[in-house]
Enzyme design. Structure first.
Site, PDB file in Angstrom:
ATOM      1  N   CYS A  15     -32.137 -10.840  15.560  1.00  0.00           N
ATOM      2  CA  CYS A  15     -31.949 -11.860  14.420  1.00  0.00           C
ATOM      3  C   CYS A  15     -33.428 -11.622  13.636  1.00  0.00           C
ATOM      4  CB  CYS A  15     -31.559 -13.134  14.814  1.00  0.00           C
ATOM      5  SG  CYS A  15     -32.858 -14.127  15.383  1.00  0.00           S
ATOM      6  N   ARG A  21     -30.541 -17.799  16.000  1.00  0.00           N
ATOM      7  CA  ARG A  21     -29.368 -17.056  16.201  1.00  0.00           C
ATOM      8  C   ARG A  21     -29.311 -16.174  17.525  1.00  0.00           C
ATOM      9  NH1 ARG A  21     -28.798 -14.794  10.376  1.00  0.00           N
ATOM     10  NH2 ARG A  21     -31.115 -14.818  10.421  1.00  0.00           N
ATOM     11  N   ASP A 126     -28.112 -17.922   8.892  1.00  0.00           N
ATOM     12  CA  ASP A 126     -29.070 -18.489   9.346  1.00  0.00           C
ATOM     13  C   ASP A 126     -29.280 -20.017   9.401  1.00  0.00           C
ATOM     14  OD1 ASP A 126     -31.700 -19.077  10.749  1.00  0.00           O
ATOM     15  OD2 ASP A 126     -32.789 -17.630   9.410  1.00  0.00           O
TER      16      ASP A 126
END
Length: 306
Positions: A15, A21, A126
């Site tokens: 990520c 994440r 996100d």
């Protein structure tokens, strides 16, 4: 990465900053593999950041991420972010990006990446600097994605293992009879098919039979590197010195020059006396970083079955 008696694969989740994440994906994947496994296969699972623009390396996981994971029985308190490097990415076998944008950026940064790069079934938004509910939604999305990705990965590896049921004595007997009947012309016709599975088995058989003339014919027809390396393994296992010399002279590949070292690692019965050493010789040896994943899989599976 490989270990004696098994094949180990490195999985990386990617990520932006490796604080939201990808750490959650890494943790949930580890939990999933505790419940699901494949005999002889192990996984080293990690996560990395593509950028240090928003969070510096060695940053902890987001507090909301830690809280959400605790509800799922997972501890993220000890997580520290890592920034992607060439060394880290070169060790990976499978890379999973949380969005298509991350995958594109990864290929831009490392255009010759050897790992298999995939994107989550749907982009994972996100939750950085959002509330806990956003992290709950993100965690649910990641869990649903992993429920698709990880079973698919195991299915892929199962198929790979089934494809690698290497030559049997019965095949040798049939092949030798076929070779006696059709000779070099038959080999030339086989070589033009470019069917890697069959070419691989034929080359292995020629090595085991000590038929250097047949090897020369096949190598004139194909340059499949997988076949070359497997032929090297077979020649070492069966102690075919003449075949090893031919492979070293015929193939413009530094790995082929390692034949004498290979042969020393097999005992008199053709079994691997030091499995870990011979696997490391291949996977950590000359040109490892440019070795295709499929070749590495084939070689390791072949050796661990020997």
């Amino acid at each position: 990465m490989s270990m004696a008696g098994s094949s180990a694969y490195v999985l990386l989740f990617v990520c932006t900053s490796n604080t939201c994440r990808s750490p959650m994906a890494e943790a949930m994947a580890k939990q999933w593999f505790e419940q699901n496994s494949l005999p002889g296969i192990t996984f080293e699972i990690g996560s990395i950041a593509l950028s240090d623009e928003y969070e510096p390396p060695n940053s902890p996981a987001s507090q909301h991420g830690i809280t959400v994971m605790e509800k799922r029985g997972i501890c993220l308190k000890n997580h520290r972010s890592r920034l992607i490097t060439k060394e880290i990415i070169n060790q990976a076998d499978f890379v999973y990006c949380v969005t298509a944008r991350h995958a594109a950026k990864l290929h831009q940064m490392f255009p010759t990446i050897r790992a298999k790069v995939e994107v989550f079934p749907q982009d994972i938004h996100d939750p950085w600097h959002q509330d806990e509910i956003a992290y709950e939604i993100c965690a649910d999305q990641i869990y649903q994605a992993l429920s698709i990705i990880l079973p698919k990965l195991l299915q892929h590896l199962r198929k790979l293992i089934r494809k690698q049921q290497f030559f049997t004595q019965n095949f040798f007997t049939q092949f030798e009879a076929w070779l006696n009947h059709y000779g070099t012309k038959g080999l030339e016709q086989l070589g033009t098919t470019q069917n890697e599975k069959w070419i691989q088995r034929v080359i292995d058989s020629l090595v085991a039979l000590g038929n250097v003339d047949g090897l020369k014919s096949m190598f004139d027809q194909t340059s499949l590197r997988t076949c070359h390396i497997l032929a090297l393994c077979c020649a070492a296992a069966t102690k075919r010195h003449q075949a090893l010399e031919f492979l070293a002279d015929q193939c413009d590949d530094p790995i082929m020059k390692l034949g004498p070292q290979f042969i020393e690692l097999f005992d008199e019965d053709g079994c691997i006396a030091n499995r870990e050493s011979i696997i490391n010789l291949i996977t950590s040896g000359v040109q490892t970083n440019s070795m295709p994943l499929s070749t590495k899989d084939l070689v390791i599976t072949y050796l661990t079955k020997a």
